[in-house]
Design a protein around this motif. Structure first.
Motif, PDB file in Angstrom:
ATOM      1  N   ALA A 127      70.967  43.883  72.026  1.00 24.85           N
ATOM      2  CA  ALA A 127      69.792  43.019  71.949  1.00 24.85           C
ATOM      3  C   ALA A 127      69.445  43.377  72.982  1.00 24.85           C
ATOM      4  N   LYS A 128      68.519  43.399  73.132  1.00 25.64           N
ATOM      5  CA  LYS A 128      67.333  43.442  74.559  1.00 25.64           C
ATOM      6  C   LYS A 128      66.212  42.366  74.064  1.00 25.64           C
ATOM      7  N   LYS A 129      66.323  42.025  75.408  1.00 23.10           N
ATOM      8  CA  LYS A 129      65.354  40.217  75.101  1.00 23.10           C
ATOM      9  C   LYS A 129      63.488  40.427  74.754  1.00 23.10           C
ATOM     10  N   GLY A 130      63.070  40.205  74.064  1.00 24.78           N
ATOM     11  CA  GLY A 130      61.485  40.090  74.281  1.00 24.78           C
ATOM     12  C   GLY A 130      61.805  41.378  73.528  1.00 24.78           C
ATOM     13  N   VAL A 131      63.019  42.494  72.329  1.00 23.64           N
ATOM     14  CA  VAL A 131      62.337  43.394  71.945  1.00 23.64           C
ATOM     15  C   VAL A 131      63.705  43.760  70.570  1.00 23.64           C
ATOM     16  N   PHE A 132      64.813  43.153  71.153  1.00 20.63           N
ATOM     17  CA  PHE A 132      65.425  43.694  69.124  1.00 20.63           C
ATOM     18  C   PHE A 132      66.478  42.864  68.894  1.00 20.63           C
ATOM     19  N   ASP A 133      67.208  42.430  68.574  1.00 20.66           N
ATOM     20  CA  ASP A 133      68.879  42.174  68.310  1.00 20.66           C
ATOM     21  C   ASP A 133      68.941  42.957  66.487  1.00 20.66           C
ATOM     22  N   ALA A 134      70.782  43.318  66.843  1.00 21.36           N
ATOM     23  CA  ALA A 134      70.947  43.173  65.930  1.00 21.36           C
ATOM     24  C   ALA A 134      72.532  43.032  65.607  1.00 21.36           C
ATOM     25  N   ASN A 135      73.283  42.472  64.771  1.00 13.65           N
ATOM     26  CA  ASN A 135      74.501  41.712  64.620  1.00 13.65           C
ATOM     27  C   ASN A 135      75.191  42.692  63.232  1.00 13.65           C
ATOM     28  N   VAL A 136      76.940  42.976  62.987  1.00 14.09           N
ATOM     29  CA  VAL A 136      77.725  43.171  62.606  1.00 14.09           C
ATOM     30  C   VAL A 136      78.742  42.000  62.100  1.00 14.09           C
ATOM     31  N   GLY A 166      54.288  40.661  68.796  1.00 15.03           N
ATOM     32  CA  GLY A 166      53.236  39.740  69.290  1.00 15.03           C
ATOM     33  C   GLY A 166      53.395  38.345  68.148  1.00 15.03           C
ATOM     34  N   ILE A 167      53.661  38.821  66.556  1.00 13.19           N
ATOM     35  CA  ILE A 167      53.463  38.173  65.284  1.00 13.19           C
ATOM     36  C   ILE A 167      54.188  36.622  65.071  1.00 13.19           C
ATOM     37  N   GLY A 168      55.951  37.014  66.220  1.00 13.60           N
ATOM     38  CA  GLY A 168      57.000  36.419  65.578  1.00 13.60           C
ATOM     39  C   GLY A 168      57.812  37.354  65.470  1.00 13.60           C
ATOM     40  N   HIS A 169      58.592  36.763  65.770  1.00  8.10           N
ATOM     41  CA  HIS A 169      60.114  37.225  65.462  1.00  8.10           C
ATOM     42  C   HIS A 169      60.702  37.748  63.927  1.00  8.10           C
ATOM     43  N   PHE A 170      60.952  39.189  63.153  1.00  3.24           N
ATOM     44  CA  PHE A 170      61.090  39.263  63.036  1.00  3.24           C
ATOM     45  C   PHE A 170      62.399  39.659  62.277  1.00  3.24           C
ATOM     46  N   THR A 201      57.454  31.124  67.260  1.00  5.98           N
ATOM     47  CA  THR A 201      57.194  29.865  68.715  1.00  5.98           C
ATOM     48  C   THR A 201      56.460  29.774  68.839  1.00  5.98           C
ATOM     49  N   GLY A 202      54.936  30.493  68.906  1.00  5.00           N
ATOM     50  CA  GLY A 202      54.069  30.403  70.073  1.00  5.00           C
ATOM     51  C   GLY A 202      53.004  29.473  69.737  1.00  5.00           C
ATOM     52  N   LEU A 203      52.877  28.352  69.248  1.00  2.00           N
ATOM     53  CA  LEU A 203      52.476  27.142  69.703  1.00  2.00           C
ATOM     54  C   LEU A 203      53.741  26.144  69.994  1.00  2.00           C
ATOM     55  N   SER A 204      52.994  25.342  71.438  1.00  2.00           N
ATOM     56  CA  SER A 204      53.476  24.707  72.050  1.00  2.00           C
ATOM     57  C   SER A 204      54.063  23.693  70.770  1.00  2.00           C
TER      58      SER A 204
END
Length: 371
Positions: free
Chosen positions: A71-80, A99-103, A149-152
């Motif tokens: 993982a790199k915070k704010g960039v990507f995450d991967a798991n197996v 910028g429009i969320g996490h995919f 999670t962009g809305l308070s």
């Protein structure tokens, strides 16, 4: 003894010595560019004892899960992930933050059911999830997910799951959504309100709704619809609420399942649970990603928690007589440093299926190592 069991026992035996000299378990590596690589694990060893002859007492591994992640915070995450106890892939995915969320693309949990869909298996207050959660939860599937999670105070989740999972244990497609609102989220004070729903179309046109008696080392279900045929689609929905107030946590869910059929009548079942827990040593549970995690012990000897849950499920509808069941569960949890956790549950169950009542008392213990 299997090689994987010997490996797990070695980890359990060596962990206090190998990891005692550091504040962070050395199962991860941090790099200057912000990338983190590591290994996570959940090892759970259970014993279940029953008061009736309908069940056989059992003692064995519940989970032996190993995850490799990056993982790199704010960039990507991967798991197996892989569970060597059930010989099944778990949580195999690649995620990206934009910028429009996490995919996220891959295999992961479906969102209906807070206990099952959002809470880590290592952080459950009780050994197993409630009757309602077991009956309604769909499991892991292959799919694409979007979280925002962009809305308070708000969190949104949309997902579409395809026709198979990595273990070839499911066949169909599912569209799902979850929304969470936090009117309060300040440290150890949290109010959590959630709504989730999904719609599944199975290729085999069948459905089956059932639940174990809130322990896992048995194949017996006291409530079970059997196989329902001619199912066009399965719709699930859940309402969830929780209140964290320092060492206190109150949590509840109401879950429904509707099977729309082109043969015979449609089928509907529902269930709920209400639970409360108290950390008498004063710690508070963590709240992250719209779910509650285990507390961090403030003392060298650990943290102690008492918990109580009432759960009920009704699988009777029309000619389908899946049965009714309600359980009381009393739990004691001892959280130890370095990822160790000991749990004890006393379960008093009452069931009635087609005029036959089975009302066992169940004693269950678990030793867990999670890192």
């Amino acid at each position: 003894m299997h090689t994987r069991t010997l490996l797990a026992l070695s980890l359990l035996g060596l962990a206090p010595h190998a990891f005692a000299a550091t504040d962070e378990w050395p199962t991860r590596a941090h790099f200057d560019d912000g990338i983190e690589l590591g290994v996570k694990g959940i090892f759970q060893y259970d014993t279940n004892q029953f008061s009736t002859d309908h069940f056989d007492d059992a003692t064995t591994w519940r989970r032996q899960v190993v995850n490799l992640y990056g993982a790199k915070k704010g960039v990507f995450d991967a798991n197996v992930g892989y569970d060597f106890q059930s010989n099944a892939w778990q949580d195999v995915f690649l995620g990206a933050t934009t910028g429009i969320g996490h995919f996220r693309l891959g295999e992961f949990k479906t969102p209906v059911g807070m206990e099952d869909g959002a809470t880590s298996a290592s952080a459950t207050t009780f050994l197993e999830t409630s009757l309602a959660g077991q009956a309604v939860y769909e499991g892991r599937r292959l799919g694409l997910e979007w979280k925002y999670t962009g809305l308070s105070r708000w969190a949104f989740q949309l997902a579409y799951f395809g026709r198979h999972d990595l273990n070839d244990a499911a066949s169909g497609n599912t569209a799902a959504a979850r929304a969470v609102f936090n009117p309060v989220n300040e440290g150890n004070e949290v109010i959590h309100l959630g709504l989730s729903a999904s719609r599944e179309a199975r290729d085999d046109r069948t459905a089956r709704v059932r639940a174990r008696p809130e322990v896992n080392l048995t194949t017996i279900r006291l409530v079970d619809t059997g196989t329902l045929t001619g199912v066009d689609r399965i719709e699930r929905a859940g309402l969830e609420a929780a209140w964290l107030h320092g060492p206190w946590l109150a949590q509840a869910e109401y879950l429904t399942l509707d099977a729309h059929r082109n043969i015979g009548s449609n089928y509907r079942s529902d269930g709920y649970y209400v639970s409360g827990s108290w950390l008498l040593t004063g710690e508070s549970r963590r709240y992250r990603n719209n779910a509650f995690g285990d507390p961090t012990p403030a003392r060298d000897w650990g943290a102690l928690e008492f918990a109580l849950r009432y759960s009920a499920v009704d699988l009777d509808d029309g000619v389908v007589r899946g049965g009714e069941q309600h359980d009381w569960t009393l739990g004691v949890n001892w959280y130890l440093p370095r990822g160790f956790k000991l749990q004890a549950n006393y379960i008093r169950a009452w069931s009635d299926r087609r005029g036959v009542s089975v009302d066992p008392e169940i004693f269950a213990l678990r030793a867990q190592l999670a890192f």
